[in-house]
Structure formats: structure tokens, C-alpha cells
Design a protein around this motif. Sequence first.
Motif, PDB file in Angstrom:
ATOM      1  N   PRO A 221       0.823  -1.217   0.000  1.00 25.03           N
ATOM      2  CA  PRO A 221       0.000   0.000   0.000  1.00 25.03           C
ATOM      3  C   PRO A 221       0.857   1.268   0.000  1.00 25.03           C
ATOM      4  O   PRO A 221       1.931   1.319   0.597  1.00 25.03           O
ATOM      5  N   LYS A 222       0.369   2.261  -0.696  1.00 27.94           N
ATOM      6  CA  LYS A 222       1.014   3.568  -0.749  1.00 27.94           C
ATOM      7  C   LYS A 222      -0.091   4.613  -0.679  1.00 27.94           C
ATOM      8  O   LYS A 222      -1.017   4.607  -1.495  1.00 27.94           O
ATOM      9  N   TYR A 223      -0.015   5.516   0.318  1.00 29.94           N
ATOM     10  CA  TYR A 223      -1.118   6.448   0.537  1.00 29.94           C
ATOM     11  C   TYR A 223      -0.642   7.615   1.401  1.00 29.94           C
ATOM     12  O   TYR A 223       0.479   7.614   1.931  1.00 29.94           O
ATOM     13  N   VAL A 224      -1.525   8.601   1.572  1.00 26.90           N
ATOM     14  CA  VAL A 224      -1.230   9.767   2.399  1.00 26.90           C
ATOM     15  C   VAL A 224      -1.701   9.503   3.833  1.00 26.90           C
ATOM     16  O   VAL A 224      -2.843   9.069   4.056  1.00 26.90           O
ATOM     17  N   ALA A 225      -0.806   9.746   4.791  1.00 26.34           N
ATOM     18  CA  ALA A 225      -1.134   9.638   6.216  1.00 26.34           C
ATOM     19  C   ALA A 225      -1.098  11.027   6.837  1.00 26.34           C
ATOM     20  O   ALA A 225      -0.369  11.915   6.373  1.00 26.34           O
ATOM     21  N   ALA A 226      -1.879  11.217   7.903  1.00 25.49           N
ATOM     22  CA  ALA A 226      -1.976  12.545   8.528  1.00 25.49           C
ATOM     23  C   ALA A 226      -1.901  12.431  10.041  1.00 25.49           C
ATOM     24  O   ALA A 226      -2.373  11.453  10.641  1.00 25.49           O
ATOM     25  N   VAL A 227      -1.297  13.451  10.658  1.00 20.50           N
ATOM     26  CA  VAL A 227      -1.293  13.574  12.116  1.00 20.50           C
ATOM     27  C   VAL A 227      -1.864  14.944  12.482  1.00 20.50           C
ATOM     28  O   VAL A 227      -1.651  15.938  11.785  1.00 20.50           O
ATOM     29  N   VAL A 228      -2.593  14.980  13.579  1.00 24.26           N
ATOM     30  CA  VAL A 228      -3.199  16.216  14.063  1.00 24.26           C
ATOM     31  C   VAL A 228      -2.243  16.900  15.035  1.00 24.26           C
ATOM     32  O   VAL A 228      -1.585  16.246  15.853  1.00 24.26           O
ATOM     33  N   GLN A 229      -2.161  18.210  14.941  1.00 22.55           N
ATOM     34  CA  GLN A 229      -1.524  19.035  15.966  1.00 22.55           C
ATOM     35  C   GLN A 229      -2.493  20.173  16.251  1.00 22.55           C
ATOM     36  O   GLN A 229      -2.669  21.073  15.424  1.00 22.55           O
ATOM     37  N   ALA A 230      -3.151  20.117  17.395  1.00 24.59           N
ATOM     38  CA  ALA A 230      -4.182  21.112  17.705  1.00 24.59           C
ATOM     39  C   ALA A 230      -4.494  21.068  19.190  1.00 24.59           C
ATOM     40  O   ALA A 230      -4.081  20.158  19.903  1.00 24.59           O
ATOM     41  N   ALA A 231      -5.246  22.063  19.648  1.00 24.49           N
ATOM     42  CA  ALA A 231      -5.711  22.123  21.027  1.00 24.49           C
ATOM     43  C   ALA A 231      -7.157  21.653  21.099  1.00 24.49           C
ATOM     44  O   ALA A 231      -7.977  22.061  20.275  1.00 24.49           O
ATOM     45  N   PRO A 232      -7.477  20.798  22.058  1.00 21.97           N
ATOM     46  CA  PRO A 232      -8.893  20.425  22.232  1.00 21.97           C
ATOM     47  C   PRO A 232      -9.669  21.569  22.857  1.00 21.97           C
ATOM     48  O   PRO A 232      -9.089  22.537  23.355  1.00 21.97           O
ATOM     49  N   GLU A 233     -10.972  21.452  22.823  1.00 24.73           N
ATOM     50  CA  GLU A 233     -11.824  22.364  23.598  1.00 24.73           C
ATOM     51  C   GLU A 233     -11.924  21.745  24.991  1.00 24.73           C
ATOM     52  O   GLU A 233     -12.805  20.938  25.277  1.00 24.73           O
ATOM     53  N   PHE A 234     -10.983  22.108  25.836  1.00 24.00           N
ATOM     54  CA  PHE A 234     -10.727  21.384  27.079  1.00 24.00           C
ATOM     55  C   PHE A 234     -11.971  21.300  27.972  1.00 24.00           C
ATOM     56  O   PHE A 234     -12.660  22.302  28.207  1.00 24.00           O
ATOM     57  N   LEU A 235     -12.230  20.076  28.451  1.00 21.25           N
ATOM     58  CA  LEU A 235     -13.353  19.779  29.345  1.00 21.25           C
ATOM     59  C   LEU A 235     -14.712  20.098  28.719  1.00 21.25           C
ATOM     60  O   LEU A 235     -15.688  20.348  29.434  1.00 21.25           O
ATOM     61  N   ASP A 236     -14.784  20.043  27.398  1.00 19.04           N
ATOM     62  CA  ASP A 236     -16.044  20.242  26.684  1.00 19.04           C
ATOM     63  C   ASP A 236     -16.121  19.177  25.602  1.00 19.04           C
ATOM     64  O   ASP A 236     -15.641  19.372  24.485  1.00 19.04           O
ATOM     65  N   VAL A 237     -16.703  18.043  25.945  1.00 21.30           N
ATOM     66  CA  VAL A 237     -16.700  16.907  25.024  1.00 21.30           C
ATOM     67  C   VAL A 237     -17.449  17.233  23.742  1.00 21.30           C
ATOM     68  O   VAL A 237     -17.009  16.857  22.640  1.00 21.30           O
ATOM     69  N   ASP A 238     -18.571  17.935  23.836  1.00 24.05           N
ATOM     70  CA  ASP A 238     -19.357  18.229  22.635  1.00 24.05           C
ATOM     71  C   ASP A 238     -18.571  19.109  21.669  1.00 24.05           C
ATOM     72  O   ASP A 238     -18.527  18.853  20.456  1.00 24.05           O
TER      73      ASP A 238
END
Length: 347
Positions: A6-23
Motif C-alpha cells: 500500500p502507498k497512501y497519504v497519512a496525517a497527524v493532528v496538531q491542535a488544542a482540544p476544547e478542554f473539558l467540553d466533550v461536545d
Amino acid sequence: MALKHPKYVAAVVQAAPEFLDVDATVEKTIALIEEAARQGASIVAFPEDWIPGYPWHVWLDTPAANFQRGFVGRYFDNALSYDDANAAKIAAAARDGRICVSLGIAERSGGSLYIGNWIIDAEGRTLVRRRKLKPTHMERTVFGEGDGSDLVVRDTPLGRIGVLACWEHLQPLTKYAMYAQNEQVHIAAWPGFSLYKGVAYSLGAEVSLAATQTYALEGGCFVLAPSAVTSQAMVDLMCDTDEKRRLLEVGGGFSMIYGPDGSPLVERKPETWEGVICQEIDLAKISLAKAAADPAGHYARADVTRLLINRRPNVRVQEFGLPFEASSHPNATDDPAAPEDAAIGSS
């Protein structure tokens, strides 16, 4: 027929969550999944405890203070349960985007929390639900432990995929258990590196990324290493003294992708940058890396050292039945839908 890779594009996230707010964090999760899909990625990996954010507060204060400030109850209430509507929304986003998703969560199960990793395939189906084997240091005030069934690598159209969290990458036997399953794509889920800068080098980005890079080299696999950003809002919420603000800073995002020879495949972004980092990976390169050294294969010496592993789930309650006539017991039932142990009770 020659082996296909297989050969494909992979991605990683770098971001801040909306802390203590699951929705709100779930909505941000879905937006990042959609962004990775728009960039042509076939898989996207999120940081450790992305939902509802890593509990940095446990490293900043006493357990009693965190109870008094409401962090304990809020963190539990905003953790993710696999049977709730938010989990269904995330699975639907993976299906709609035709993208595999590796998600770090605080998993709520009954009255307990676990550091969870959830891998969902491009059909929206669950591939892996696993728990961190041993929460690290202060994490043990929040989370329970996983067991041997959590050391799992799944065969998928994208290759053999596995995941570990944070300092599991410092556990030699844990790593070897993963290598031995011929892992091809490994997700190294980190929480971010904004804590104790200049105080505890072992918690910093340099040494943690070195461990991640070593994993790629030792395992002869691609490693997707997402890490979260600590936002100003998170610092303002958790840090009510100058000393705490010195210990937890804004930033800490150092998401990376490594090749099976240990080479970095992407440039580091600024630690406050937020978004999705994409890179094409070609699994054909794994055989070239392992031709030189395969620590769980031709480079092993099982006659000298070997790993002993217990893969059984840690079952806390075991149901059983006794060989006697159910009809003779006052709690007996003829209902075929009744539990198998319905005849077991106080006489």
C-alpha cells in the motif's frame, strides 16, 4: 504473484482540544477529520486523551485541590463513552470521509476512566479499542490500567496498524510485543509537551520524539506521532497562580511522521500551530529497512532471550453455573432469556 505494498497519504493532528467540553471537542474532531480527508489522507491520528483533553491539572495541584476546583467531576462527565451519541458522530465522520481514524480518548466505562485509543476504519467500524497498560505517575490518580489484550495490531487495507500512548514507548517489552506482530504503521499518541519545561527533561519534546524515532527504527515501521497544543484558554482555566503558569505553558505541539529507517518525513511546525500534517508513505520501504535489522525476526535470538506475554483480558467478574437442577432452586426460571447464573442466589 509479487507482493503488493500500500502507498497512501497519512496525517497527524496538531491542535488544542476544547478542554473539558466533550461536545465542542467532538465537533473540532469531525472538522479535523474532514480536513484530513480533503487533503487526500487515508488515515489520520489524534493525540493522547484528545477528548476531552489531557488532564494537565493533576500535575499542577493536589488531588484535594482538584476536587475542590471541580476538575475531577468535570473531567469524568466530559470523557467519551463508546455507546454515546458523540462516539456515533465520530464513527460517521470516518465513514463519510472514507478515512481511517485513530483517536486518543479518556474512555469512561462505568465509574472508571481509562486512557483509551480508538481506531475506526473507513467504513466507520471499530478496529481497535485499547487502553494504556500503565498510566504514568500522576495519571494514576485519574485512570485505570489496561491488560494484555490491549497489545494488538490489526491487519487492514492500509497495512498492519497498532497504537501505543505516551510513555508506553519507554517500555521495552511492550514495544517488543508490538514489533513481534509485524506492525507496519504505528500510531504514537502523545499528549503534548508544554509541561515542566526546564524542570523535567524526560517530559519534554526532544527526548519523547527521540523515543518515537527509535520506535520507528527498531520496529522497522512508519510512525505517526500526533501531539496536542496547550491553548491559552487551557492555561487560564488550570493555572490560578504564577507558579502554575510557569509549569504549564502555551504550545507544546510537536507532531511528526517517521519512516521505517527512523528518518523524519515532515518538518516540525511551530509548537502553537494547529492543523493537520500530511505525508505520503510507501509500505514497500519497510522490507528495505528490515533487511538490515528485524529485532523480532531474523535479528532476534530466541534461544537467548524471549518475551512471555499474557493476552487474556483482565476479567473482574466471572460468571459461572453449578451442575444442579435449576427447578429445585427458589430463584429458578424457565425464561430462556434469563442470565445463565439466574439459579445462583441466596437461599
